[in-house]
Design an enzyme around this catalytic site. Structure first.
Site, PDB file in Angstrom:
ATOM      1  N   HIS A  65       0.799  -1.232   0.000  1.00 54.28           N
ATOM      2  CA  HIS A  65       0.000   0.000   0.000  1.00 54.28           C
ATOM      3  C   HIS A  65       0.828   1.277   0.000  1.00 54.28           C
ATOM      4  CE1 HIS A  65      -3.913  -1.999   0.900  1.00 54.28           C
ATOM      5  NE2 HIS A  65      -3.124  -2.877   1.487  1.00 54.28           N
ATOM      6  N   LYS A  75      -8.603  13.731   4.541  1.00 52.46           N
ATOM      7  CA  LYS A  75      -7.705  12.583   4.488  1.00 52.46           C
ATOM      8  C   LYS A  75      -6.685  12.785   5.603  1.00 52.46           C
ATOM      9  CE  LYS A  75      -6.684  13.836   0.142  1.00 52.46           C
ATOM     10  NZ  LYS A  75      -6.794  12.582  -0.558  1.00 52.46           N
ATOM     11  N   ARG A  76      -5.855  11.776   5.892  1.00 49.93           N
ATOM     12  CA  ARG A  76      -4.816  11.970   6.882  1.00 49.93           C
ATOM     13  C   ARG A  76      -3.920  13.134   6.478  1.00 49.93           C
ATOM     14  NH1 ARG A  76      -4.363   8.249  11.213  1.00 49.93           N
ATOM     15  NH2 ARG A  76      -2.432   9.342  11.650  1.00 49.93           N
ATOM     16  N   LYS A 112       0.466  14.468   0.699  1.00 51.79           N
ATOM     17  CA  LYS A 112      -0.920  14.711   0.275  1.00 51.79           C
ATOM     18  C   LYS A 112      -1.167  16.192  -0.025  1.00 51.79           C
ATOM     19  CE  LYS A 112      -2.663  10.722   2.949  1.00 51.79           C
ATOM     20  NZ  LYS A 112      -3.309   9.819   1.979  1.00 51.79           N
ATOM     21  N   THR A 139      -8.774   6.259  -1.815  1.00 51.45           N
ATOM     22  CA  THR A 139     -10.116   5.689  -1.917  1.00 51.45           C
ATOM     23  C   THR A 139     -11.153   6.768  -1.607  1.00 51.45           C
ATOM     24  OG1 THR A 139      -9.733   4.845   0.321  1.00 51.45           O
ATOM     25  CG2 THR A 139      -9.603   3.261  -1.475  1.00 51.45           C
ATOM     26  N   LYS A 190     -15.015   7.895  -3.264  1.00 52.77           N
ATOM     27  CA  LYS A 190     -16.241   8.226  -2.526  1.00 52.77           C
ATOM     28  C   LYS A 190     -16.826   9.546  -3.020  1.00 52.77           C
ATOM     29  CE  LYS A 190     -14.210   5.623   1.139  1.00 52.77           C
ATOM     30  NZ  LYS A 190     -13.188   5.672   2.186  1.00 52.77           N
TER      31      LYS A 190
END
Ligand code: 26Q
Length: 808
Positions: A355, A543-544, A549, A651, A655
């Site tokens: 991952h 998100k985290r 990111k 992911t 959504k």
């Protein structure tokens, strides 16, 4: 069992309340009622679970065992009622008993036994495996504390313990009769007997592992699977009078170990830290799991020689990698097999999903830790490593390759290499990610055994993430696609495409989004006192928090917008709300600073009258599954802006897409595949591609040059440096971007390189939003083409290409 009607449900709930809490419905609190609901549904699932197990045994079906340190389940009541097809009856029954169904669902705490993507993926796959009639069990740890609860105090993250079990246990059934003993430390004694070398582990510290089972019902089937969470217990309670001194200390040690092992979920999803307790957690749940699987297999087949024909063990990243040596240990030490037979069975049973490609997240364990905590496992790992190195040498004759691919090297155990050596399949989680595994991270291993390397693009449970949480959209889809077929076949969503020019449909879609935004605004007002403007774009990044990111890139753009507004109060015509939600790993200082920054900026903008009805920034505290469920249906812009090549899949992006939000993003992770189905015209792409990122880094990236040349960017960074209204300066973040701090390169994640391109894409977003029809049409296409991101599709691919098990 006869299916429930509203009336029989009312009776069952009333009875449960009386039996368990000695209360009538009038006396019961929402929490009592929530538990009563759980107990009633649990009974239905228990009965179906027995049937499922009997059938699986009778037909000698192959079983899937999904091992994960994390299952981010969220709430289960609505989900279970939905899958058991009694949601409308339950709502009505609750109403008749004087409760509001919504309040009862809200009374359930999130089971947050996970950090983020990897844990939520495991939860979505449990749903799909049950729905597809695959006999599967999930295994993990029954953590006492889930992922911490986040409070924002003076703009900063504060972590609070998450005592989820207080109410969350309602779904769990302890099975003390199926407990296993897990052994740590001690010494090894070897002896010869009958021409065989035997190894026994003496003076070990033993911890009992008791299973706590949660049933997982599939949709549109009677099939019910299990999530087995292991709970540690001391083998026997301390009895001081009976214990000699040595035994007393051992007993105390065992109690302490049993106390500590499942205390808390590690709240970090991006930095590997070689903590002894984490290793104990891993071995605890792996050993209990493998013992439980082999015990059941022996009961059914009286041999382990056919183990790989009847079982497949899927490991969610390297965290459960110790299954490989643990299965070897059982096959050799307990079943008496020789090495080659044991290895052949093991390597036909285990499959590994990767991952991450971030070097700092790849698991490496200090050899000394393994040696002391798990002496027998360490012996086996050494042997696996030696044999693996020999194979590499024979294949490559290149010491450099041997070193790179080695399992034990430089005093460390490299878990990814152990998994590659010991698995029948290694898969990435998106096309791009798998490409990077094949061609870069695991290139040498892939050349040696190319058949092992596969791709399975991630997917999400579309029943939860669309139908359940977005009833308005669900009903539009039913109307347009002819009923609920899409629930079992997400590709049926494609039919929506044919309504792209239907004004009524587009208007209805817009109206549904509007309603969802208003509902979210009411929720935000009620729970946080935040006032949101439903006339503004809801532009969301949840998100985290991690530098890769690039929440900070989002912030830089907002600063640029704000500065434009300063120069020209009419610069913004379309009101814009930027919503953030993110937890930072408690030890990740830079991530925490970015959270502080978002809050400083939000506060500043809030207090500047120029921004009124134009620009707002909101940090949503304690982002979690249940908040995501409120937020996704209300979102219009989905921020997926990681540095290309860094996000394995994502992911959350799926959504958002399924709920009709449009993506602004880089060509990273599953965004690439979104782009393939959507085309450039239905999303907002920007930024460097993964190969360009690599090339730029190779050539030498100098962010200062961009700083000098781009005036807009320079102004933003200078503002960041001195800070905002609250007087907090962000010099550290400024330094980190321009010069690098704490041993990391300047602007490691290329924010400056992508800034101009990002701003230009944001401008396209604002322009597109101004054309209501066009926006709604794009939104419709996003929903219509999101079918490939259903977890059902992913799980079918695992079943067909990796597990080799039949499915519905
Ligand atoms: C490892 C060692 C010690 C302590 C913690 C960890 C640890 C824990 C969790 C390392 C990583 C994680 C979680 C990783 C994760 O969530 N990865 C995400 O997985 C998603 C599902 O495949 C992807 O969509 C995301 O791209 C990926 O970041």
């Amino acid at each position: 069992m006869t299916p429930f009607t509203t009336t029989t449900l009312e009776q069952a709930l009333t009875e449960k309340l009386a039996l368990n809490f000695s209360k009538t419905p009038d006396e019961a609190t929402d929490q009592d009622m929530m538990r009563a609901c759980a107990l009633v549904l649990r009974d239905v699932m228990a009965i179906r679970g027995v049937e499922t197990r009997k059938r699986t045994n009778r037909e000698q079906k192959k079983r899937v065992h999904y091992l994960s340190m994390e299952f981010l389940m969220g709430r289960s009541l609505m989900k279970n009622a939905y899958n058991l097809d009694i949601l409308p009856q339950l709502k009505e029954a609750l109403g008749n008993l004087g409760f509001r169904a919504g309040d009862i669902f809200e009374a359930e705490p999130d089971a947050a036994l996970g950090n983020g993507g990897l844990g939520r993926l495991a939860a979505c796959y449990l749903d799909s495996m049950a729905t597809l009639d695959i006999p599967a069990t999930g295994y993990s740890i029954c953590y006492e504390l889930g992922l911490f609860k986040q409070k924002i105090v003076e703009g900063q993250q504060v972590e609070l313990p998450d005592h989820w079990k207080d109410l969350g246990v309602s779904w769990l059934v302890p099975k003390p009769g199926e407990a296993q003993e897990v052994r740590f430390g001690g010494t090894l004694r070897e002896f010869w007997d009958n021409g065989h070398l035997h190894t026994v582990n003496e003076n070990a510290t033993t911890v009992l592992a008791v299973p706590c089972d949660m049933k997982i019902a599939g949709y549109g089937t009677e099939h019910v699977n299990t999530l087995r969470l292991w709970e540690p217990r001391a083998t026997s309670p301390m009895d001081m009078s009976l214990f000699s001194r040595g035994e007393y200390l051992k007993a105390a040690e065992e109690e302490a170990m049993a106390e500590s092992i499942a205390k808390v979920l590690y709240p970090d999803d991006s930095h590997m830290e070689g903590k002894s307790l984490r290793l104990k957690q891993q071995y605890f749940f792996v050993s209990a799991t493998i013992q439980s699987i082999t015990t059941r297999h022996m009961e059914l087949y009286h041999t382990l020689k056919n183990f790989h024909e009847k079982n497949v063990i899927q490991i969610n990243d390297t965290h459960p990698a110790l299954v490989i040596p643990e299965l070897m240990r059982i096959l050799i030490d307990d079943a008496g097999m020789d090495w080659d037979e044991a290895w052949s069975i093991t390597t036909q049973s285990v499959a590994y999903t990767n991952h991450t490609v971030l070097a700092e997240a790849l698991e490496r364990w200090p050899q000394v830790l393994m040696e002391h905590r798990l002496p027998r496992i360490w012996q086996i790992i050494k042997e696996i490593s030696c044999r693996w190195e020999r194979r590499i040498e024979e294949y490559y004759h290149d010491p450099g390759k041997t070193q790179y691919m080695a399992i034990v090297w430089g005093g460390e155990v490299r878990m990814a290499n152990l998994c590659i050596a010991g698995s029948m399949a290694v898969n990435g989680v998106s096309a791009l990610h798998t490409d990077i595994l094949r061609n870069s991270v695991f290139r040498d291993a892939c050349q040696m055994e190319p058949w092992k390397f596969k791709n399975v693009t991630n997917g999400i449970d579309h029943r939860r993430w669309l139908s359940e949480i977005n009833p308005g959209l669900d009903s539009l889809i039913r109307d347009l696609t002819g009923g609920d077929a899409y629930l079992s076949d997400a590709m049926a969503l494609q039919k929506l495409d044919s309504y792209a020019d239907d004004r009524t449909v587009l208007d209805r879609l817009g109206e549904i989004k509007r309603q969802n935004k208003e509902a979210f605004a009411r929720h935000a007002k009620k729970t946080r006192g935040v006032v949101l403007d439903p006339n503004s774009i809801f532009d969301v990044q949840v998100k985290r928090l991690h530098e890769y990111k690039r929440q900070l890139l989002n912030v830089l753009h907002i600063i640029a917008l704000y500065q434009r507004l300063q120069d020209d109060p009419n610069a913004i015509t379309q009101p814009h709300t930027f919503l953030f939600g993110a937890k930072a790993a408690p030890g990740y200082e830079v991530a925490k600073r970015i959270i502080h920054l978002i809050n400083s900026l939000a506060d500043h903008i809030d207090h500047d009258p120029i921004c009124k009805d134009k620009l707002q920034v909101v940090f949503l505290e304690n982002y979690r599954v249940s908040l995501a469920e409120m937020l996704m249906p209300a979102s219009e812009v989905s921020q997926q802006i990681s540095t290309a090549g860094k996000e394995a899949s994502g992911t959350g992006n799926m959504k958002f897409m399924m709920n009709g939000a449009l993506t602004i993003g880089t060509l990273d992770g599953a965004n690439v595949e979104m782009n393939e189905v959507l085309g450039d015209e239905n999303m907002f792409l920007f930024g460097l591609h993964a190969n360009e990122v690599e090339e730029l880094k190779r050539k030498g990236y100098v962010p200062q040059r961009i700083y000098t040349q781009d005036e807009t960017l320079r102004r933003c960074l200078d503002a960041l440096r001195t800070g905002f209204r609250d007087g907090v300066a962000y010099e550290d973040l400024y330094q980190r971007l321009l010069f690098g701090t704490g041993g990391s390169a300047a602007d490691e994640y290329l924010l400056l390189a992508d800034f101009a391109s990002y701003c230009e894409a944001e401008a396209r977003v604002a322009a597109a939003y101004g054309d209501v029809d066009r926006w709604n049409r794009m939104s419709l296409h996003n929903i219509a083409r999101s079918g490939i991101f259903a977890a059902d599709r992913s799980v079918k691919e695992y079943a067909e290409h990796i597990w080799h098990v039949p499915h519905r």
